[in-house]
Write an enzyme that holds these catalytic residues in place. Structure first.
Site, PDB file in Angstrom:
ATOM      1  N   GLU A  95       0.400  -1.062  -0.128  1.00 52.36           N
ATOM      2  CA  GLU A  95      -0.221   0.231  -0.041  1.00 52.36           C
ATOM      3  C   GLU A  95       1.409   0.782  -0.011  1.00 52.36           C
ATOM      4  OE1 GLU A  95      -2.997  -0.082   3.483  1.00 52.36           O
ATOM      5  OE2 GLU A  95      -4.144  -1.940   2.473  1.00 52.36           O
ATOM      6  N   GLU A 143      -4.028  -9.199   0.235  1.00 52.65           N
ATOM      7  CA  GLU A 143      -4.987  -8.864   2.283  1.00 52.65           C
ATOM      8  C   GLU A 143      -5.785  -8.745   2.164  1.00 52.65           C
ATOM      9  OE1 GLU A 143      -1.806  -5.698   3.854  1.00 52.65           O
ATOM     10  OE2 GLU A 143      -3.855  -4.883   4.942  1.00 52.65           O
TER      11      GLU A 143
HETATM   12  C1  GAL Z   1      -3.514  -2.282   5.559  1.00 53.77           C
HETATM   13  C2  GAL Z   1      -2.708  -2.636   5.935  1.00 53.77           C
HETATM   14  C3  GAL Z   1      -1.970  -3.253   6.627  1.00 53.77           C
HETATM   15  C4  GAL Z   1      -2.613  -2.915   8.479  1.00 53.77           C
HETATM   16  C5  GAL Z   1      -4.402  -3.572   8.063  1.00 53.77           C
HETATM   17  C6  GAL Z   1      -5.150  -2.820   8.675  1.00 53.77           C
HETATM   18  O1  GAL Z   1      -4.418  -1.686   5.028  1.00 53.77           O
HETATM   19  O2  GAL Z   1      -2.205  -2.906   5.127  1.00 53.77           O
HETATM   20  O3  GAL Z   1      -1.021  -3.468   7.465  1.00 53.77           O
HETATM   21  O4  GAL Z   1      -2.609  -1.408   8.300  1.00 53.77           O
HETATM   22  O5  GAL Z   1      -5.253  -2.918   6.937  1.00 53.77           O
HETATM   23  O6  GAL Z   1      -6.684  -2.966   8.066  1.00 53.77           O
END
Ligand code: GAL
Length: 812
Positions: free
Chosen positions: A426, A502
């Site tokens: 991100e 993710e």
């Molecule tokens: C994502 C990020 C992670 C964590 C997660 C929490 O956007 O890549 O590191 O912050 O959100 O939801």
């Protein structure tokens, strides 16, 4: 000091010993470090008096002992990645533990085996952060990124036989992280003494370009220093039997290249984690100059639009979890027993892949992944040139990114578990033309150093990367959340496949349930907990089933990495701006490693070897009599019937014509609470009862039940048993709401190391021998000492029968 002699007799039992020459000696610098937290002008000097400093063992995390303090690294920020527009005070963002500041480590060492003409390499497997390293008063080097592997040649700085002094200065500044980074020498430090004619550090590179059932071509490139050398490589199978051998004297520049045939190769996969070892021996004439043993696996990977991701020619989807590097109550200090326990829990989950978010995985974790069978998405950065936090990696990116990638790749590329690299997570560089160039530049470095694995980036700015070409240039486009954009991204990008790099970021607290039961985004409650009905998520994230639908219905989605396998210190969303709250709510397991309900939801899909039948919530709802208290069942069966005190609540069947939750959960929404027994009978494919489970309303807390994950430990001071302590009633039923202060005492050849209850709002210090249970449970960590013998843990609490567990610590 722990010395590993990598000499021929170590494997001599396997085949004829040809020489007893001592080649390289690896000295692990573990014990008797001196540590000081603060500034010191003179500490780099050899003669400096460090007697009054604390004596510590490395790996060491200076911040994990706390105390928690809301003022530490308090950040008044708007977290733009989280769609925030207005700055608010964030208290627990980096765990509220004292990681900020300077620290010094000093260690005396001698290398009696060091001979003139030999080389000494000082290797760090990570140091948090910005280490500046001195040997005998002289600076030998520095490395900014706290997560990376690095080494220095200290040959010219050491004095062979007498005491040498190693001093390491570390600095952690505030607003440098989005989670708890830990502090100090949290990974191993070692010195490698070898001959001047030797194999270079990380000089062996093993790939398996051709693999069939009958034959594997094992390609080994070996970088060396010296002249007129000959390289003999033996390949040993898992039993230590030599299965192939090759000798070469042809050096291309400073590199030998061998192609060695292994017949009937035993392939590596999560289900069959077969490993081989390559023993590389370097000779000048008949004299053995160096020997390196490299563990590797024989396997193929491919990513194609027609077949998706394939391992050894079979299409499969990643059933993965993202993991931060901390180990809960141990902080960032690496510990093999703790890592092994995590992976054991993940195996039961049916998980087959791990993403090291958002930085370099440790050697220990990769070795375990190779051995236990987990595929790895090894990530490098959370920031490139554009910052996410004021003092993050963006400060170093331009200068360090290439060398950081090179070290990551060289240090880890022989692990068969790694099947994909990630150059970033991100990154705000997703916006703008410069970011596109950076993505290409980083990916090219990966390709140059390791042409065998593709590269991804976890992308959240999906609209931007679809327009700019950023997403199109990546080997594998990875999407973080944005489930509504999967189709569009798939149609826009040329790769023909998408990875859920993710997913989910659903939040919950173990054993806590909130009413009414409803889907909610960014929901906050006065107790700073989130509901374990698993219906709460963040503005950018989603519920597990939104991903399940994509995974199941779109052949071009190649798997997912859930955020996260375990809770971690810091990032207490949705309570970033509430105190007390200092660790995450995202985990399928809590910070103590205890499974939350969500664990069973994933298990019901992922674990195809064992059935899952899990009931929630608990059934101790005094005061809710007659009120609607929905019951959910997470199960691998398609349908089940629920009974409350013998009365049927009807049959529920998984169905795809309603919400995604109805497709994957069995839900009885109108159950009214009455104390007693909740029983579920699950039906098999033939419609007949296949399995049943029941939970009951427990009585008062009466006694303590202790369950150790392992009772046989290895003496030496590193091994740890994780003992789950549950408060149970007279009949042995868990008291699911019990919050009792417990005390811990360890006798014999062990010590009390820490405890953790998984409560993100708890400010009790992990290393003190007392803690309150959370939702009836906590976990106590008992560590071995140097001596073998019996260990006994006693846990006591006011008005409760004490519990005991016996452990045995044996010499290796
Ligand atoms: C994502 C990020 C992670 C964590 C997660 C929490 O956007 O890549 O590191 O912050 O959100 O939801």
């Amino acid at each position: 000091m722990n010395i590993r002699y990598l000499i021929v007799w170590a494997i001599g039992c396997v085949f004829t010993v040809t020489s007893t020459a001592q080649t390289r000696v690896i000295t692990e610098l573990k014990d008797n470090w001196k540590f000081y937290r603060g500034k010191s002008d003179q500490a780099s000097q050899t003669a400096f008096d460090d007697k009054r400093w604390q004596t510590v063992s490395v790996p060491h995390d200076w911040a994990i002992y706390g105390p928690f303090d809301k003022e530490i690294d308090k950040q008044k920020v708007a977290i733009t990645q989280n769609n925030e527009k207005v700055a608010t005070e964030k208290t627990g963002r980096t765990g509220s533990l004292p990681y900020i500041g300077e620290g010094w480590y000093r260690k005396q060492f001698s290398l009696p085996h060091f001979k003139k003409g030999q080389k000494a390499i000082l290797l760090f497997e990570g140091a948090m952060s910005e280490p500046r390293v001195f040997v005998n008063g002289q600076k030998v080097g520095e490395w900014n990124y706290g997560y990376n592997y690095f080494y220095f040649d200290i040959t010219d700085r050491i004095v062979a036989t007498q005491n040498n002094v190693l001093a390491v200065h570390l600095t952690n500044i505030g607003e440098s992280s989005r989670w708890y980074p830990g502090a100090g020498l949290y990974r191993n430090v070692s010195i490698i003494v070898k001959n001047s004619e030797s194999i270079d550090q990380w000089g062996t590179y093993i790939t398996t370009p051709l693999v069939t059932d009958h034959l594997a071509k094992v390609n080994i490139k070996t970088k060396v220093t010296g002249n007129n050398m000959r390289l003999v490589t033996d390949i040993l199978d898992a039993t230590g039997k030599r299965v192939a051998s090759d000798t070469t004297a042809t050096v291309f520049g400073n590199e030998f290249e061998q192609n060695i045939a292994v017949v009937n190769p035993q392939r590596w996969s999560p289900e069959t984690p077969n490993l081989y070892r390559a023993v590389s021996r370097l000779y000048v004439g008949s004299e053995l100059k160096d020997e390196v043993v490299t563990t590797f696996g024989i396997r193929t990977i491919s990513y194609r639009p027609e077949t998706g991701f394939q391992l050894n020619g079979t299409t499969r989807k990643f059933k993965g979890v993202c993991l931060h590097h901390d180990l809960g109550p141990l902080g960032a200090a690496i510990n093999v027993a703790a890592l092994r326990r995590q992976l054991t829990i993940l195996k039961d989950l049916g998980c087959d892949a791990i993403r090291s978010s958002h930085n370099m995985p440790s050697r220990e974790q990769l070795e375990l992944a190779d051995e236990m069978g987990f595929m790895f998405l090894a990530e490098s950065f959370d920031e490139w040139a554009k910052p996410k936090v004021k003092n993050g990696y963006a400060r170093f990116f331009a200068h360090d990114a290439e060398k950081d990638l090179v070290n990551l790749i060289k240090a880890t590329r022989n692990h068969p578990s790694i099947v994909l690299w990630s150059s970033g997570n991100e990154v705000p560089d997703q916006w703008g033309a410069e970011g596109v160039k950076r993505a290409k530049w980083l990916q090219d470095i990966f390709h140059r150093e390791d042409p065998t694995r593709p590269v991804t980036v976890g992308m959240d700015q999906v609209k931007a990367v679809m327009q700019s070409g950023f997403g199109a240039l990546l080997d594998i486009p990875g999407l973080n959340y944005r489930t509504h954009l999967y189709d569009e991204a798939y149609n826009t990008f040329p790769q023909g496949l998408l990875l859920g790099s993710e997913t989910a970021s659903t939040v919950s607290s173990r054993g806590i349930y909130k009413f009414p039961v409803e889907k909610a985004s960014e929901k906050q409650y006065p107790d700073n907990q989130s509901s374990s009905y698993d219906l709460e998520f963040c503005s950018w994230s989603n519920l597990p089933e939104d991903d399940f639908v994509l995974q199941d219905d779109k052949p071009w989605v190649i798997g997912e990495f859930v955020w996260t396998g375990f809770d971690y210190l810091g990032e207490p969303t949705p309570y970033d701006d509430k105190w007390p709250s200092r660790s995450s709510y995202f985990g399928l397991n809590d910070l103590a490693g205890l499974p939350k309900d969500r664990y069973y939801l994933y298990r019901s899909r992922w674990n195809t070897k064992a059935s899952t039948l899990h009931i929630l919530p608990h059934w101790n709802w005094q005061g809710r009599e007659g009120q609607v208290t929905p019951v959910f069942v997470y199960t691998s069966y398609d349908s089940a019937e629920l009974f409350i005190n013998g009365k049927s609540m009807g049959v529920q069947k998984k169905r795809s014509n309603e919400t995604p939750q109805h497709r994957y959960r069995l839900m009885w929404m109108n159950v009214k609470y009455e104390p007693g027994t909740v029983k579920v009978i699950a039906f098999g494919k033939d419609g007949k009862p296949a399995e049943e489970k029941a939970i009951i309303t427990s009585g008062k807390p009466y006694t303590l039940k202790l369950e150790a994950d392992r009772t046989q430990l290895t003496a030496g001071g590193d091994d740890i048993a994780f003992v789950t302590v549950s408060i149970v009633d007279k009949n042995g039923n868990l008291c699911p709401t019990a919050a009792e202060q417990l005390n811990f005492a360890v006798k014999g050849k062990g010590t009390y190391r820490a405890a953790c209850n998984g409560d993100a709002t708890s400010l009790e210090q992990f290393h003190l021998p007392t803690m309150k249970t959370f939702s009836g449970k906590l976990v106590v960590l008992v560590q071995t000492t140097n001596d073998a013998g019996n260990i006994e843990l006693t846990v006591s609490g006011k008005g409760l029968q004490s519990g005991k567990v016996s452990l045995q610590s044996v010499k290796k």
